[in-house]
Enzyme design. Structure first.
Site, PDB file in Angstrom:
ATOM      1  N   GLU A   1       0.820  -1.205   0.000  1.00 13.45           N
ATOM      2  CA  GLU A   1       0.000   0.000   0.000  1.00 13.45           C
ATOM      3  C   GLU A   1       0.862   1.267   0.000  1.00 13.45           C
ATOM      4  O   GLU A   1       1.785   1.403   0.815  1.00 13.45           O
ATOM      5  CB  GLU A   1      -0.936  -0.016   1.225  1.00 13.45           C
TER       6      GLU A   1
ATOM      7  N   THR B   1      -6.121   2.673  -5.137  1.00  8.79           N
ATOM      8  CA  THR B   1      -5.908   1.225  -5.005  1.00  8.79           C
ATOM      9  C   THR B   1      -6.721   0.450  -6.026  1.00  8.79           C
ATOM     10  O   THR B   1      -6.228  -0.491  -6.649  1.00  8.79           O
ATOM     11  CB  THR B   1      -6.308   0.732  -3.599  1.00  8.79           C
TER      12      THR B   1
ATOM     13  N   HIS C   1      -0.822   3.366   4.926  1.00 11.91           N
ATOM     14  CA  HIS C   1      -1.805   4.214   4.212  1.00 11.91           C
ATOM     15  C   HIS C   1      -1.931   5.530   4.958  1.00 11.91           C
ATOM     16  O   HIS C   1      -1.939   5.554   6.181  1.00 11.91           O
ATOM     17  CB  HIS C   1      -3.158   3.482   4.160  1.00 11.91           C
TER      18      HIS C   1
ATOM     19  N   ASP D   1       1.187   0.210  -5.081  1.00  9.14           N
ATOM     20  CA  ASP D   1      -0.003   0.561  -5.876  1.00  9.14           C
ATOM     21  C   ASP D   1       0.033   1.995  -6.404  1.00  9.14           C
ATOM     22  O   ASP D   1      -0.414   2.258  -7.510  1.00  9.14           O
ATOM     23  CB  ASP D   1      -1.313   0.270  -5.132  1.00  9.14           C
ATOM     24  N   HIS D   2       0.572   2.931  -5.615  1.00  8.33           N
ATOM     25  CA  HIS D   2       0.599   4.348  -6.022  1.00  8.33           C
ATOM     26  C   HIS D   2       1.426   5.137  -5.031  1.00  8.33           C
ATOM     27  O   HIS D   2       1.908   4.589  -4.033  1.00  8.33           O
ATOM     28  CB  HIS D   2      -0.815   4.932  -6.132  1.00  8.33           C
TER      29      HIS D   2
END
Ligand code: GP9
Ligand code: MN
Length: 437
Positions: free
Chosen positions: A38, A82, A199, A259-260
């Site tokens: 994440e 996500t 996160h 993911d980013h």
């Protein structure tokens, strides 16, 4: 008479990149374990804070001879974050220009996604493990359309006073408590773990990050980010220990990806000094270059090494399927196998900025391109007309790919096209209640 499938098929035929013979099928029959890191950006790899390695375990994996480690791999998500990453990794189609494809269309659309392809071609059982509630991003519906056999969401994990952060079960618990489910899956399996602890806002108790000293920039978000990334790294080490102890390790191929971004553009000036950079010279070039995320493929016996070719999340699925020995030719994929000599190295972002191995181009919507040179980050104020023309053409091609992908998703086009050897998925065949007694 032509149909809207024609331009898609034309593109897919031209875009297809054949498997690299050195790698085709080397993972055939192995369990596949996908680990979604994440908000994890590539700059964390090998980074140090106060003389401590931030992610020592991931660093060791990154440099392992049995890991293909992609050093120029970019996330390509839009507002669906996500869920966009999942869309690309499972289908090699892009998320939408606005909103989340999962929640807006994914609940009804026809999919030809990884779990169903691997089930039908090679008898894989599939499962997702995630510490958040199952309805987030409509996963509990979308996964049925993808053909996932099992979905273990938050209710399968202990819920105690300190088991969760805002986004759900802490990663160490997610992994350790998933073991009893993973062990029972019919092999070979395709299992995806979606971590959540790293996160935003990256809040975690001091006891969970004991022994790690955070940086002391004036930006708390930045400081905390390093601590939760460190925690995620420890969770991964523990999980690998389990995989080795259980014997699953020798039979599995593990894919890890970020993911980013985790830090917004606004936080990058506070981050810059930690990357030995002067915040006053930080530009859009630096911001775009920072959108690299990890993509690593690890398997005992795999001929690994740092891979410098450029690529993005859209390319992950054809890369993996070729390693597993699946023929991707019949499928509607927008990406290409990163290991193929024919792989296309131009990477488009959802806002139409793009990177090539040589140039970084900002928001190519307008006629006049803003071009930076990758070698030194210099803005080309008076670019060579030939370079400009070449990049203009790449821009048109890549934007066309986004538009094709959007057309496929927005008109649910795959319901009219069934690849040779594929059976449409019936979501009614899947039920995620009472999966484990
Ligand atoms: C939620 C998690 C976070 O379950 O996947 O999604 P994001 O906010 O990163 O899109
Ligand atoms: Mn995310």
């Amino acid at each position: 008479q032509g149909t809207s499938m024609d331009p898609v098929l034309k593109f897919v035929n031209q875009n297809y990149a054949a498997p690299n013979p050195q790698y085709a099928g080397v993972g055939r029959g192995k369990n596949v374990i996908i680990i979604h890191l994440e908000s994890f950006q590539q700059f964390l790899i090998d980074s140090k804070v106060k003389d401590q390695e931030v992610t020592p375990f991931l660093n060791s994996l990154y440099h392992d001879d049995n890991t293909l480690s992609f050093s120029n791999f970019f996330h390509e998500v839009g507002q669906g974050k996500t869920s966009d990453a999942e869309t690309m990794l499972e289908t090699s189609l892009f998320g939408l220009p606005e909103g989340s494809f999962f929640t807006s269309l994914g609940t009804n659309n026809t999919f030809q996604a990884a779990p169903a392809i691997l089930d039908q071609q090679q008898g894989y059982t599939s499962a997702v493990f995630h510490g958040n509630i199952g309805s987030f991003w409509s996963r509990d519906t979308v996964y049925k359309n993808m053909g996932y056999h099992y979905f273990f969401d938050q209710k399968y994990y202990q819920q105690t006073a300190d088991s969760n952060t805002y986004w759900g079960s802490k990663d160490k618990l997610l992994f350790s408590e998933s073991v009893k489910y993973l062990e029972q899956l019919q092999q070979p399996f395709y299992a995806k773990f979606l971590t959540v602890t790293n996160h935003n806002p990256y809040e975690l108790s001091d006891t969970d990050t004991e022994g790690f000293e955070k940086p002391d920039t004036p930006n708390t978000m930045v400081n905390n980010y390093f601590a939760t990334a460190h925690y995620l790294d420890e969770a991964l080490r523990e999980f690998f220990d389990y995989l080795k102890a259980s014997g699953l390790y020798n039979n599995s191929i593990v894919v890890l990806y970020g993911d980013h971004f985790g830090l917004n553009e606004g936080d990058e000036k506070a981050l810059a000094p930690l990357l030995n950079r002067d915040p006053d010279t930080w530009t859009t070039f630096d911001h775009l270059q920072l959108q690299r995320v990890p993509f690593m493929i690890h398997m005992p016996g795999l001929k690994g090494g740092i891979q410098k070719q450029y690529g993005g999340e859209i390319d992950a699925l054809p890369t993996l399927l070729h390693l597993l020995g699946v023929n991707t030719k019949p499928y509607i994929f927008m990406g290409t196998d990163l290991l193929s000599p024919q792989h296309n190295q131009n990477v488009i972002f959802r806002n139409h900025s793009f990177v090539t191995p040589k140039y970084t181009v900002v928001n190519s919507n307008n006629d006049k391109l803003t071009i930076y040179q990758n070698s030194n980050g210099e803005l080309l104020t008076n670019p060579d007309p030939l370079i400009q023309k070449r990049l203009q053409k790449i821009s048109q091609q890549k934007v066309h790919e986004l538009e094709l992908s959007d057309m496929i998703n927005k008109t649910n086009l795959l319901r009219f096209y069934t690849p040779a050897g594929f059976k449409p998925v019936n979501p009614k065949n899947y039920n995620y209640q009472n999966q484990y007694q």
